[in-house]
Design a protein around this motif. Structure first.
Motif, mmCIF file in Angstrom:
data_model
loop_
_atom_site.group_PDB
_atom_site.id
_atom_site.type_symbol
_atom_site.label_atom_id
_atom_site.label_comp_id
_atom_site.label_asym_id
_atom_site.label_seq_id
_atom_site.Cartn_x
_atom_site.Cartn_y
_atom_site.Cartn_z
ATOM 1 N N ALA A 154 0.599 -1.239 0.143
ATOM 2 C CA ALA A 154 -0.053 -0.316 -0.214
ATOM 3 C C ALA A 154 1.232 1.313 0.514
ATOM 4 N N GLY A 155 1.995 1.480 1.165
ATOM 5 C CA GLY A 155 3.162 1.991 0.380
ATOM 6 C C GLY A 155 3.793 2.770 -0.281
ATOM 7 N N MET A 156 3.754 1.440 -0.967
ATOM 8 C CA MET A 156 5.355 1.708 -2.486
ATOM 9 C C MET A 156 4.524 3.067 -3.429
ATOM 10 N N ARG A 157 2.948 2.681 -3.535
ATOM 11 C CA ARG A 157 2.981 3.820 -5.052
ATOM 12 C C ARG A 157 1.177 4.632 -3.713
ATOM 13 N N GLU A 158 2.089 4.514 -3.179
ATOM 14 C CA GLU A 158 0.689 5.936 -2.440
ATOM 15 C C GLU A 158 -0.088 7.423 -3.157
ATOM 16 N N GLY A 159 -1.621 6.562 -2.686
ATOM 17 C CA GLY A 159 -2.606 6.877 -3.484
ATOM 18 C C GLY A 159 -3.257 6.256 -4.823
ATOM 19 N N SER A 160 -2.079 4.787 -5.719
ATOM 20 C CA SER A 160 -3.157 4.175 -6.500
ATOM 21 C C SER A 160 -4.302 2.763 -6.146
ATOM 22 N N MET A 242 9.134 6.636 0.503
ATOM 23 C CA MET A 242 9.136 6.672 -0.305
ATOM 24 C C MET A 242 9.423 8.255 -1.248
ATOM 25 N N THR A 243 9.305 9.593 -0.483
ATOM 26 C CA THR A 243 9.150 10.281 -0.781
ATOM 27 C C THR A 243 10.411 11.284 -0.503
ATOM 28 N N ARG A 251 16.069 6.720 -7.737
ATOM 29 C CA ARG A 251 15.850 7.354 -8.791
ATOM 30 C C ARG A 251 15.893 7.685 -10.569
ATOM 31 N N LEU A 252 16.619 9.211 -9.500
ATOM 32 C CA LEU A 252 17.170 9.510 -11.470
ATOM 33 C C LEU A 252 18.690 8.862 -11.423
ATOM 34 N N LYS A 253 19.312 8.232 -10.747
ATOM 35 C CA LYS A 253 20.498 7.410 -11.310
ATOM 36 C C LYS A 253 20.074 6.393 -11.930
ATOM 37 N N GLY A 254 18.681 5.988 -11.686
ATOM 38 C CA GLY A 254 18.527 4.711 -12.650
ATOM 39 C C GLY A 254 17.763 3.342 -12.150
ATOM 40 N N VAL A 255 18.188 3.244 -10.511
ATOM 41 C CA VAL A 255 18.083 2.575 -9.982
ATOM 42 C C VAL A 255 16.739 2.220 -10.195
ATOM 43 N N SER A 256 16.140 0.707 -10.429
ATOM 44 C CA SER A 256 15.060 -0.381 -10.922
ATOM 45 C C SER A 256 13.971 0.197 -9.290
ATOM 46 N N PHE A 257 13.115 0.069 -9.716
ATOM 47 C CA PHE A 257 11.799 0.089 -8.587
ATOM 48 C C PHE A 257 11.765 -1.016 -7.536
ATOM 49 N N PRO A 258 11.740 -1.905 -7.959
ATOM 50 C CA PRO A 258 12.210 -2.897 -7.104
ATOM 51 C C PRO A 258 13.227 -3.239 -6.097
ATOM 52 N N ASN A 259 14.099 -2.695 -6.587
ATOM 53 C CA ASN A 259 16.477 -2.282 -6.225
ATOM 54 C C ASN A 259 15.282 -0.979 -4.893
ATOM 55 N N ILE A 260 14.590 -0.254 -5.231
ATOM 56 C CA ILE A 260 14.866 1.166 -4.342
ATOM 57 C C ILE A 260 14.137 0.417 -3.052
ATOM 58 N N VAL A 261 12.185 -0.061 -3.300
ATOM 59 C CA VAL A 261 11.520 -0.591 -2.129
ATOM 60 C C VAL A 261 12.871 -2.042 -1.611
ATOM 61 N N MET A 262 13.740 -3.322 -1.977
ATOM 62 C CA MET A 262 14.274 -3.347 -1.701
ATOM 63 C C MET A 262 15.308 -3.324 -0.493
ATOM 64 N N LYS A 263 16.622 -2.155 -1.052
ATOM 65 C CA LYS A 263 17.793 -2.191 -0.517
ATOM 66 C C LYS A 263 17.337 -1.119 -0.170
ATOM 67 N N HIS A 264 16.984 0.244 -0.362
ATOM 68 C CA HIS A 264 17.011 1.249 0.410
ATOM 69 C C HIS A 264 14.906 1.996 0.966
ATOM 70 N N ALA A 265 14.297 1.564 0.391
ATOM 71 C CA ALA A 265 13.272 2.245 1.786
ATOM 72 C C ALA A 265 12.621 1.127 2.860
ATOM 73 N N LEU A 266 12.882 -0.203 2.158
ATOM 74 C CA LEU A 266 12.420 -1.537 3.277
ATOM 75 C C LEU A 266 13.047 -0.816 4.992
ATOM 76 N N ARG A 267 13.894 -0.835 4.916
ATOM 77 C CA ARG A 267 14.919 -1.432 6.079
ATOM 78 C C ARG A 267 14.233 0.090 6.609
ATOM 79 N N ASN A 268 14.279 1.239 6.791
ATOM 80 C CA ASN A 268 13.970 2.292 7.352
ATOM 81 C C ASN A 268 12.157 2.106 7.697
ATOM 82 N N ALA A 269 12.016 1.629 6.629
ATOM 83 C CA ALA A 269 10.290 1.467 6.824
ATOM 84 C C ALA A 269 9.936 0.981 7.771
ATOM 85 N N LEU A 270 10.589 0.191 8.227
ATOM 86 C CA LEU A 270 10.375 -0.922 9.498
ATOM 87 C C LEU A 270 11.137 -0.507 11.326
#
Length: 348
Positions: A154-160, A242-243, A251-270
């Protein structure tokens, strides 16, 4: 870290003493003691007979003295009647007074005697706590992974559309009381009303042999109620992460969305949901009262209801000690885990 843990242990000890003293004071109010005396004798006992019983059992001593004896830091109460017969808290049945220990409280492992179940309170609590432990383990294995998955999605794409759908489900599950969802599950999946007898409406047989049929409904009932809260917290934390600026940079560096979620966002979000998850343990221990009563699963919650309803003072005090211990230990684990998960707190 060592100094932090020592400080927390000191606060925990002080908190435990304060909470157990309050519970001890409430359970030893005179109306409760009078009811206990009449329950053990008969309800037509005179006031003199009630006073005699309470004096013999040591209930009319000053409150600090009784609390110290219950803890085991003061010598146990001893009473000698007119015939020279000596009884007391530390004197077991068929035991001579001179052979009895002076101290026999919680610190010595003596939690008192249950006037309802006619057994040592520690034996009853140990057995029932084990039954509730299996229920809590099954609930956590279902509730936590499901809630984290819902919250992250639900939090990956807010408002979807996915966010709105999962958020609505989370709110609905949390807003539905356990006794409502439990009754619905029993009516739909365990009765002949809908023709679906997939599960058993009673979980009594699960006390001896846990099966899919007798354990699913109570587990789902509890997990569904707690799942929504964890999912909402995870979704809010994930949306905030995610914001963040470093996510935009990735994202600007071209990192794929799954890698952004799993490697960068998930740990801080938990970080925030971890604290909420740890709070579920004391909630489960005391919150299973309704579900255990509804499904006739005689665990810790069921014993707590029986002790409170029958004015079983020693058993009720023992249950309160377990509840306080679980709350304080889970809070300590939560604080330590939060320090490890949050680098800013660890550095500070």
């Amino acid at each position: 870290m060592g100094r932090f843990i020592l400080r927390r242990l000191g606060v925990m000890l002080l908190t435990a003493l304060c909470l157990t003293f309050i519970v001890f004071w409430l359970t030893n109010l005179y109306p409760n003691l009078e009811k206990l005396a009449k329950t053990q004798g008969n309800f037509r006992m005179s006031d003199e007979a009630v006073t005699s019983y309470l004096t013999r059992e040591g209930y009319l001593q000053p409150l600090p003295v009784k609390y110290g004896q219950w803890l085991g830091i003061l010598p146990g109460h001893v009473f000698t009647d007119d015939e020279g017969k000596t009884t007391g808290r530390c004197i077991a049945r068929e035991q001579l007074p001179e052979d009895a220990p002076r101290f026999c409280g919680v610190l010595q492992g003596d939690w008192g005697y249950s006037t309802v179940f006619k057994d040592e309170a520690s034996n009853i609590i140990g057995k029932r706590l084990g039954l509730t432990g299996w229920l809590m383990l099954a609930v956590m294995c279902v509730m936590v992974p499901s809630a984290l998955i819902l919250g992250v999605l639900a939090g990956m794409r807010e408002g979807s559309r996915t966010d709105r759908t999962l958020s609505t489900f989370s709110i609905a599950s949390t807003a539905t009381p356990e006794y409502v969802s439990g009754v619905i599950f029993i009516a739909v999946f365990a009765s002949s009303a809908f023709g679906l007898k997939w599960f058993k409406g009673s979980a009594t047989s699960a006390m001896d042999d846990i099966t899919w049929a007798n354990f699913t409904l109570p587990v789902i009932t509890i997990a569904l109620y707690g799942m929504g809260y964890i999912a909402r917290m995870t979704r809010a934390s994930m949306t905030e992460v995610m914001t963040a600026q470093y996510i935009r940079t990735a994202r600007l560096k071209g990192v794929s969305f799954p890698n952004i979620v799993m490697k960068h966002a998930l740990r801080n979000a938990l970080i925030a949901p971890f604290t909420v998850i740890m709070l579920q343990f004391p909630w489960l221990l005391n919150g299973v009262v309704i579900v255990e009563t509804l499904f006739n699963y005689k665990g810790f919650g069921w014993v707590l209801v029986q002790a409170a309803g029958n004015n079983d003072i020693d058993l009720l005090l023992g249950c309160s000690v377990v509840a306080v211990f679980v709350v304080l230990v889970t809070q300590l684990i939560s604080d330590i885990g939060y320090v490890f998960l949050n680098p800013r707190i660890r550095i500070a």
